[in-house]
Design an enzyme around this catalytic site. Structure first.
Site, PDB file in Angstrom:
ATOM      1  N   ARG A  69       0.816  -1.134   0.009  1.00  0.00           N
ATOM      2  CA  ARG A  69       0.096  -0.017   0.077  1.00  0.00           C
ATOM      3  C   ARG A  69       0.830   1.147   0.158  1.00  0.00           C
ATOM      4  O   ARG A  69       0.544   2.155  -0.678  1.00  0.00           O
ATOM      5  CB  ARG A  69      -0.864  -0.085   1.424  1.00  0.00           C
ATOM      6  CG  ARG A  69      -1.942   0.814   1.204  1.00  0.00           C
ATOM      7  CD  ARG A  69      -2.916   0.788   2.365  1.00  0.00           C
ATOM      8  NE  ARG A  69      -3.916   1.878   2.217  1.00  0.00           N
ATOM      9  CZ  ARG A  69      -4.409   2.612   3.522  1.00  0.00           C
ATOM     10  NH1 ARG A  69      -3.786   2.450   4.745  1.00  0.00           N
ATOM     11  NH2 ARG A  69      -5.350   3.578   3.184  1.00  0.00           N
ATOM     12  N   HIS A  73       0.404   4.387  -2.638  1.00  0.00           N
ATOM     13  CA  HIS A  73       0.111   5.823  -2.152  1.00  0.00           C
ATOM     14  C   HIS A  73       1.295   6.627  -2.735  1.00  0.00           C
ATOM     15  O   HIS A  73       1.124   7.871  -2.835  1.00  0.00           O
ATOM     16  CB  HIS A  73      -0.010   5.796  -0.687  1.00  0.00           C
ATOM     17  CG  HIS A  73      -1.259   5.593   0.028  1.00  0.00           C
ATOM     18  ND1 HIS A  73      -2.190   6.216   0.916  1.00  0.00           N
ATOM     19  CD2 HIS A  73      -2.396   4.642  -0.367  1.00  0.00           C
ATOM     20  CE1 HIS A  73      -3.175   5.717   1.044  1.00  0.00           C
ATOM     21  NE2 HIS A  73      -3.270   4.394   0.183  1.00  0.00           N
ATOM     22  N   ASN A 100      -4.108   8.456   4.386  1.00  0.00           N
ATOM     23  CA  ASN A 100      -3.265   7.415   4.608  1.00  0.00           C
ATOM     24  C   ASN A 100      -3.611   6.849   5.980  1.00  0.00           C
ATOM     25  O   ASN A 100      -2.724   6.351   6.380  1.00  0.00           O
ATOM     26  CB  ASN A 100      -1.905   8.287   4.663  1.00  0.00           C
ATOM     27  CG  ASN A 100      -1.876   9.063   5.893  1.00  0.00           C
ATOM     28  OD1 ASN A 100      -2.734   8.833   6.674  1.00  0.00           O
ATOM     29  ND2 ASN A 100      -0.865  10.307   5.761  1.00  0.00           N
TER      30      ASN A 100
END
Ligand code: HEM
Ligand SMILES: *[C@@H]1O[C@H](CO)[C@@H](O)[C@H](O)[C@H]1NC(C)=O
Ligand SMILES: *[C@@H]1O[C@H](CO)[C@@H](O)[C@H](O)[C@H]1NC(C)=O
Ligand SMILES: CC(=O)N[C@H]1CO[C@H](CO)[C@@H](O)[C@@H]1O
Length: 322
Positions: A69, A73, A100
């Site tokens: 992840r 991001h 986030n």
């Protein structure tokens, strides 16, 4: 009913127009990266990353999800430039923004970086570390599936919370609107379907999706599944549930089965149960080989997104080197 249909039609016209504008204005730029980029300058680079990812996985089975992840991001906000790792003196870096929530894995990146600095100083970018670590997360989770990841991403110098609007929102059931977030990055709706398969791993906080549990009006969630989530969350917004309930630690295709069965935690995952994406979702559910191959290709494409503010390779991933 008729009103609902009109509203939906109006929404998709809006989506199409907005999409065209966005695509024209800010379609993301790809960069020319090179396989084996550190062959000469830091021969052990990729094996050091792999070794640390494997150690992290040995210590904590949930870590590969978090590393995967982080790369996503990083790439979606101002290109893959390691900006998600930076800290800001005013506490307004990307990592401090609300999308986030629950980003993890920063300490693993620090450990990788420390070893790389000891072996070949100021050579391997933090952006490349994230790309390799994402690949190695798949490798440990699949028991060995590897794909080649090109390197050479410069580390960026800018990280602002205000830039995280490029990340797709989980509270979105319109597959066209979601696909616009990918189109802005030069990625297709198919790429979105394939990359969303990352949700075969990892967890979400109850606070992220609790709004889907409050009424039975959400027809895109199976009733039994909703009851199960209610029980697991038990009104605690910080509790976490597996994104892929059946096999949270298996890098498999059950995520796509969940999509078809209306058993996804996030509304954005439920969105993939739409006529436009159904065929690919079904194909991916039915073939692990297809999923893994397409996933690797899409990850490399995502990993090519160019950052807007290239700077020096950092010696500490949390700070720009001046
Ligand atoms: C439509 C696109 C996407 C949306 C809306 C989305 C949204 C989210 C949300 C809301 C969470 C849970 C956060 C929380 O509540 O704590 C999550 C977790 C996660 N996402 Fe996505 N995501 C998307 C695409 C992706 C992609 C493309 C990847 C990677 C290739 C990815 C990898 C992950 C992973 C691995 C987790 C679990 C993290 C962990 O357990 O630490 N997601 N995502
Ligand atoms: C690095 O080595 C690999 C394998 O030997 C090779 O495929 C790749 O092209 C090399 N890359 C560079 C930039 O030298
Ligand atoms: C999933 O939800 C959709 C509505 O969003 C519904 O049309 C479909 O029948 C549901 N499928 C299953 C297997 O429950
Ligand atoms: C890892 C990290 O820094 N997460 C931050 C994400 O954003 C929230 C605020 O919305 C911070 O509280 C977290 O610390």
């Amino acid at each position: 009913m008729a009103m609902e249909r009109r509203a939906t039609a109006a929404l998709s016209v809006f989506a199409a127009v907005a999409g065209m504008l966005l695509h024209a204005a800010v379609a993301a730029d790809a960069q020319n990266l090179v396989f084996g980029y550190y062959n000469q300058t830091c021969r052990a680079a990729e094996s050091i990353v792999f070794d640390e990812v494997q150690k992290a996985w040995n210590a904590d089975r949930s870590m590969p999800a978090s590393l995967l992840r982080l790369h996503f991001h990083d790439c979606f906000v101002n290109g893959c430039d390691g900006s998600v790792l930076l800290e800001a003196s005013d506490g307004q870096a990307e990592k401090n923004a609300s999308p986030n929530l629950s980003l993890r894995g920063f300490e693993v990146v620090d450990r990788i970086k420390a070893r790389l600095e000891a072996t070949c100083r100021q050579t391997v970018s933090c952006a490349d570390i994230l790309a390799y670590a994402a690949r190695d997360s798949v490798r440990v989770m699949t028991g060995g599936y590897e794909y080649a990841v090109p390197g050479g991403r410069p580390d960026g110098t800018v990280s602002r919370a205000s830039m995280t609007g490029d990340l797709p929102p989980p509270r979105q059931r319109n597959v066209d609107l979601l696909a616009q977030y990918f189109a802005r990055k030069g990625l297709s709706m198919d790429d979105m379907v394939v990359l969303s398969g990352a949700h075969t791993l990892g967890v979400a906080k109850c606070g992220t999706f609790a709004y889907r549990l409050t009424s039975d009006g959400d027809k895109c969630m199976s009733a039994a599944f909703r009851n199960d989530l209610r029980r697991q969350c038990n009104y605690k917004s910080d509790a976490v549930v597996a994104l892929d309930a059946g096999s949270p630690y298996g890098f498999d295709t059950s995520y796509y089965g969940n999509v078809l069965a209306n058993c996804t935690v996030l509304e954005s995952d439920a969105a993939l149960n739409s006529p436009k994406t159904l065929q690919l979702v079904t194909q991916l559910r039915d073939s692990k080989a297809l999923f893994i191959n397409r996933f690797a290709t899409a990850m490399v494409r995502m990993g090519n997104l160019r950052g807007g503010n290239p700077g020096k390779v950092r010696d500490n991933c949390r700070r720009v080197r001046t």
